[in-house]
Motif scaffolding. Structure first.
Motif, short mmCIF file in Angstrom:
data_model
loop_
_atom_site.label_atom_id
_atom_site.label_comp_id
_atom_site.label_asym_id
_atom_site.label_seq_id
_atom_site.Cartn_x
_atom_site.Cartn_y
_atom_site.Cartn_z
N SER A 176 85.40 44.96 103.00
CA SER A 176 86.06 46.03 102.29
C SER A 176 86.73 45.73 101.38
N ASP A 181 84.00 53.12 104.52
CA ASP A 181 84.25 51.87 105.51
C ASP A 181 84.76 51.64 106.82
N GLU A 182 83.36 51.29 107.67
CA GLU A 182 83.90 51.28 108.34
C GLU A 182 84.03 52.71 109.64
MG MG Z 1 87.02 45.51 106.26
#
Ligand code: MG
Ligand code: ATP
Length: 306
Positions: free
Chosen positions: A90, A210-211
């Motif tokens: 991240s 991000d995810e």
């Molecule tokens: Mg992360």
């Protein structure tokens, strides 16, 4: 309860090379209406990569989180980043989007150094779309207003024009009928698709994910992945942090495995994911596989298979 697996949807194989390590020269041009993106041909940037990190160091206090990261992402390339929790995935995306300052090294966007002093951060961010695990939609606004707000305020696009583009984008993520709904009236998967459409409103040259499926119920993961896959097919450059390994294989041009703030291994998805060379990568993938198996077993025990 239905049995669900991580392969919620099957991704059709395409005519594109499966094992490429870079640009997808054979891809279709971006969406013909030019709604989502304004591609900048590599020639116009003297062949520079879309995103390039050069010896990037990032620390939080004493905690070195990115340890001399070198990374280059080509125009139209889909880079998938995997790695254990805390490995810096991240943070890497946030540094690229200038949400975090770096302590050393340089980051380039289309050949331009964006970590230099005096850079116009707002102008740079307009070229980089980012979508997080949490959708961060404005709850008091409709889906359409969520899309158009920044375009109208920052880009000064007239309301009518912004709304026309917003509706096209909502349609492109399968939500044409939801324009006047508020976030609480939408499922998690629908909200995340609104968030992706909102990022596309600014016509980014690169998208960072991000995810984005991590907070979703398993049965809603597929509809979001389909949207990302379609963007890949249109030629969007993307950096995708995900735990969806099957998706990484189908959509990624290259996989990077990070650990301890370093890139430990990278290569074509099938090489890295099916026959990783580094012991650390092998260990991570074994654990990930085990976690998925246990999750499927748990779901089976709850409700049995279909
Ligand atoms: Mg992360
Ligand atoms: N704002 C912050 N302040 C202090 N430390 C931070 C901050 N953001 C991240 N870190 C630290 O940086 C390291 C990397 O965090 P990061 O969120 O980039 O990891 P990640 O690979 O994305 O992990 P996950 O898979 O859990 O999301 C961790 O040690 C984390 O505690």
């Amino acid at each position: 309860m239905k049995r669900v697996t991580f392969m919620v949807i099957s991704f059709r194989s395409t005519t594109e090379p499966q094992q490429g390590t870079g640009r997808r020269a054979g891809r279709q041009p971006l969406d013909p209406m030019g709604l989502a993106t304004t591609p900048v041909p590599a020639e116009e940037t003297n062949g520079a990569a879309m995103v390039r990190l050069e010896a990037v160091h990032k620390s939080f206090g004493d905690n070195l989180v990115l340890d001399s990261v070198d990374l280059s992402v080509d125009h139209g390339e889909v880079l998938v980043i995997i790695g254990p929790s805390g490995s810096g995935k991240s943070t890497l995306l946030r540094c690229v989007n200038l949400l975090e300052p770096i302590q050393a090294g340089r980051i380039f966007l289309e050949g331009e150094e964006i970590t230099r002093k005096g850079v116009d951060v707002s102008a740079i961010r307009q070229r980089i779309g980012i979508v997080f695990q949490q959708f961060n939609l404005f709850p008091q606004l409709t889906a359409l207003d969520n899309l158009t707000l920044a375009a109208r305020r920052i880009r000064k696009i007239p309301r009518k024009e912004a709304e026309a583009r917003g509706r096209e984008l909502l349609a492109s993520v399968g939500l044409a009928e939801k324009a006047s709904q508020h976030p609480h009236q939408l499922s998690g998967g629908q909200q995340q698709r609104v968030a992706i459409a909102r990022a596309l409103m600014m016509q980014p040259h690169v998208m960072l994910f991000d995810e984005v499926t991590s907070a979703l119920d398993p049965e809603l993961v597929g509809e979001v992945l389909v949207v990302i896959r379609n963007l890949a097919r249109e030629g969007m450059t993307m950096l995708i942090v995900t735990h969806e390994m099957q998706f990484a294989k189908e959509v990624g041009d290259r996989v990077v495995f990070m650990d301890g703030g370093r890139i430990v291994e990278e290569g074509p998805p099938r090489d890295v994911l099916d026959s990783p060379k580094q012991e650390r990568t092998q260990q991570f993938l074994r654990r990930t596989q085990l976690a998925h198996t246990l999750e499927e077993l748990a779901l089976d025990e709850e409700g049995g298979s279909e």
